[in-house]
Write a protein that holds these residues in place. Structure first.
Motif, PDB file in Angstrom:
ATOM      1  N   UNK A   1       0.854  -1.182   0.000  1.00  0.00           N
ATOM      2  CA  UNK A   1       0.000   0.000   0.000  1.00  0.00           C
ATOM      3  C   UNK A   1       0.892   1.235   0.000  1.00  0.00           C
ATOM      4  N   UNK A   2       0.713   2.051  -1.007  1.00  0.00           N
ATOM      5  CA  UNK A   2       1.514   3.289  -1.125  1.00  0.00           C
ATOM      6  C   UNK A   2       0.571   4.462  -1.350  1.00  0.00           C
ATOM      7  N   UNK A   3       0.606   5.413  -0.440  1.00  0.00           N
ATOM      8  CA  UNK A   3      -0.260   6.599  -0.537  1.00  0.00           C
ATOM      9  C   UNK A   3      -1.724   6.217  -0.757  1.00  0.00           C
TER      10      UNK A   3
ATOM     11  N   UNK B   1      16.706   2.978   3.895  1.00  0.00           N
ATOM     12  CA  UNK B   1      15.432   3.682   3.713  1.00  0.00           C
ATOM     13  C   UNK B   1      14.302   3.007   4.501  1.00  0.00           C
ATOM     14  N   UNK B   2      13.380   3.832   4.963  1.00  0.00           N
ATOM     15  CA  UNK B   2      12.184   3.324   5.637  1.00  0.00           C
ATOM     16  C   UNK B   2      10.933   3.733   4.886  1.00  0.00           C
ATOM     17  N   UNK B   3      11.120   4.084   3.610  1.00  0.00           N
ATOM     18  CA  UNK B   3      10.017   4.437   2.736  1.00  0.00           C
ATOM     19  C   UNK B   3      10.076   3.578   1.480  1.00  0.00           C
ATOM     20  N   UNK B   4       8.952   3.454   0.790  1.00  0.00           N
ATOM     21  CA  UNK B   4       8.924   2.677  -0.443  1.00  0.00           C
ATOM     22  C   UNK B   4       9.776   3.360  -1.510  1.00  0.00           C
ATOM     23  N   UNK B   5      10.527   2.574  -2.256  1.00  0.00           N
ATOM     24  CA  UNK B   5      11.363   3.115  -3.306  1.00  0.00           C
ATOM     25  C   UNK B   5      10.971   2.587  -4.675  1.00  0.00           C
ATOM     26  N   UNK B   6      11.486   3.236  -5.699  1.00  0.00           N
ATOM     27  CA  UNK B   6      11.277   2.780  -7.072  1.00  0.00           C
ATOM     28  C   UNK B   6      12.394   3.333  -7.944  1.00  0.00           C
TER      29      UNK B   6
ATOM     30  N   UNK C   1       6.654   8.056  -9.918  1.00  0.00           N
ATOM     31  CA  UNK C   1       5.965   7.353  -8.835  1.00  0.00           C
ATOM     32  C   UNK C   1       6.025   5.864  -9.134  1.00  0.00           C
ATOM     33  N   UNK C   2       5.595   5.024  -8.193  1.00  0.00           N
ATOM     34  CA  UNK C   2       5.580   3.589  -8.470  1.00  0.00           C
ATOM     35  C   UNK C   2       4.705   3.194  -9.654  1.00  0.00           C
ATOM     36  N   UNK C   3       3.770   4.067 -10.045  1.00  0.00           N
ATOM     37  CA  UNK C   3       2.835   3.711 -11.112  1.00  0.00           C
ATOM     38  C   UNK C   3       3.445   3.820 -12.508  1.00  0.00           C
ATOM     39  N   UNK C   4       4.488   4.631 -12.662  1.00  0.00           N
ATOM     40  CA  UNK C   4       5.148   4.698 -13.972  1.00  0.00           C
ATOM     41  C   UNK C   4       6.631   4.347 -13.864  1.00  0.00           C
ATOM     42  N   UNK C   5       6.990   3.650 -12.789  1.00  0.00           N
ATOM     43  CA  UNK C   5       8.393   3.304 -12.543  1.00  0.00           C
ATOM     44  C   UNK C   5       8.854   2.150 -13.421  1.00  0.00           C
ATOM     45  N   UNK C   6      10.157   2.123 -13.662  1.00  0.00           N
ATOM     46  CA  UNK C   6      10.775   0.989 -14.346  1.00  0.00           C
ATOM     47  C   UNK C   6      10.773  -0.234 -13.437  1.00  0.00           C
ATOM     48  N   UNK C   7      10.997  -0.014 -12.147  1.00  0.00           N
ATOM     49  CA  UNK C   7      10.999  -1.093 -11.164  1.00  0.00           C
ATOM     50  C   UNK C   7      10.589  -0.529  -9.812  1.00  0.00           C
TER      51      UNK C   7
END
Length: 385
Positions: free
Chosen positions: A11-13, A151-156, A161-167
């Protein structure tokens, strides 16, 4: 082909996304076939051949090699600056600048830190990775709360954003176990060194443990591993080869993530071999430059004894790519006036070049900086020339 990992829902944002979590290296079959083993063996031999070209006074050449590695590694991430500005930042001539030159200089400092640690024969741990990150991010615009910590946050990777990320990289909850597994693999001494460096780097890039700077820290890890496992004084500038084929590098990392570790190791082994050849080429060029300098000075010297300081100053190159009269005076035990005259003599001979013009020096800065353009040309990677 066995899967290299799996996707998990995160779950992200307030929205559902899927992050990729690689399998532990301890759980993967990472054996090599004969063809890949031959490539990694050839790469190790090329690096050993390059190492043999270093003489007893290897430190100046090592500095050039490490600088080439740092400049190229930064270039891969889109961070570049004129090499002379990078050298000035390294030497901290006057106030250390901020911006790209300082960031590249910090990359060199992190590589140097790792090489020193590798020769100490101490095992790698997560705190060491964090220490490299702190050094690397000196002078960067990254907020302090993200520097030197996992890090303690989601990365990409890629995209906004994670929705248009390569990974979409592993969630923070998975990082502890993944890093512990990676550290165990990195510290092994019973596997092929070049393959170990390739696989460790690729796994680190997937884990992406820091908020920023992961690519550069991952290439610092390569320098540490090759130095440690191949008993090197200085690692080959592998990032120079990577910078020359960034698309191949990116594709290789994707292949590893898809489970095709042999194809990635093959590409990486060729990059290591290319780094070894680049090292030998740099050493050959430095020798040729120094011979030419001496020949030109001998031919132009009317009173050899009066030029003794000039010849002595040449011995400080390539240890110092930037020389000032205070530095030269301290190194040679002569007056600053004599040191300035020596630098001007070298500039007249075309060996050094006066960098910048100042009618009045800023507090703490010398009035004149002299640089070797010949050596500066060797300090950056080929994509930067």
């Amino acid at each position: 082909m066995e899967p290299a990992g799996s996707e998990v829902e995160v779950i992200w944002n307030g929205r559902r996304i899927h992050a990729f979590v690689p399998r532990f290296l301890a759980d993967r079959d990472l054996t090599l076939d004969a063809a890949v083993g031959a490539r990694t063996g050839a790469a190790a031999s090329e690096v050993a051949h390059a190492a043999e070209a270093l003489d007893a006074d290897y430190e100046p050449l090592a500095r050039l090699l490490l600088r080439a590695e740092g400049v190229a590694s930064s270039y891969i991430e889109g961070v570049s600056a004129p090499v002379v500005d990078v050298v000035l930042a390294e030497e901290q001539v006057g106030a250390r600048p901020f911006g790209p030159a300082a960031w590249v200089a910090s990359n060199l400092a992190a590589v140097s830190q790792a090489v020193i640690g590798a020769t100490a024969d101490t095992a790698l741990d997560v705190e060491t990775l964090c220490s490299w990150h702190r050094t690397l991010m000196t002078g960067s615009p990254t907020p302090e709360r993200y520097i030197g910590v996992i890090r303690n946050e989601q990365g990409w990777i890629g995209g906004t954003s994670p929705f248009d990320a390569h990974l979409v990289t592993p969630p923070p909850s998975a990082l502890g176990g993944l890093l512990d597994d990676l550290v165990v693999y990195v510290n092994r001494v019973d596997i092929d060194p070049v393959a170990q460096a390739a696989i460790s780097h690729a796994q680190f890039e997937i884990i992406h443990p820091f908020a920023d700077g992961n690519g550069r820290v991952g290439r610092v890890l390569v320098a540490w591993l090759l130095t440690r496992r191949l008993a090197l004084l200085v690692p080959p500038p592998v990032s120079v080869a990577i910078a020359a084929d960034v698309a191949g590098y990116a594709s290789g990392l994707v292949l590893f993530r898809l489970g095709e570790h042999r194809r990635w190791v093959t590409w990486f082994a060729d990059a290591v071999a290319s780094g070894g050849r680049a090292q030998r080429t740099l050493i050959t060029h430095v020798d040729a430059i120094k011979r030419r300098w001496y020949e030109e000075l001998i031919a132009s010297a009317r009173r050899p004894r009066s030029d003794a300081a000039v010849f002595a100053a040449l011995e400080l190159l390539p240890r110092h790519l930037v020389l000032t009269s205070p530095v030269l005076a301290d190194e040679l035990g002569i007056s600053r006036k004599a040191a300035l005259a020596t630098l001007q003599r070298l500039a007249t001979a075309g060996i050094l070049e006066r960098h910048g013009t100042r009618s009045r020096a800023a507090p703490g800065q010398p009035a004149a900086l002299f640089v070797s353009r010949d050596l500066l040309g060797l300090a950056g990677s080929s994509p930067l020339r």
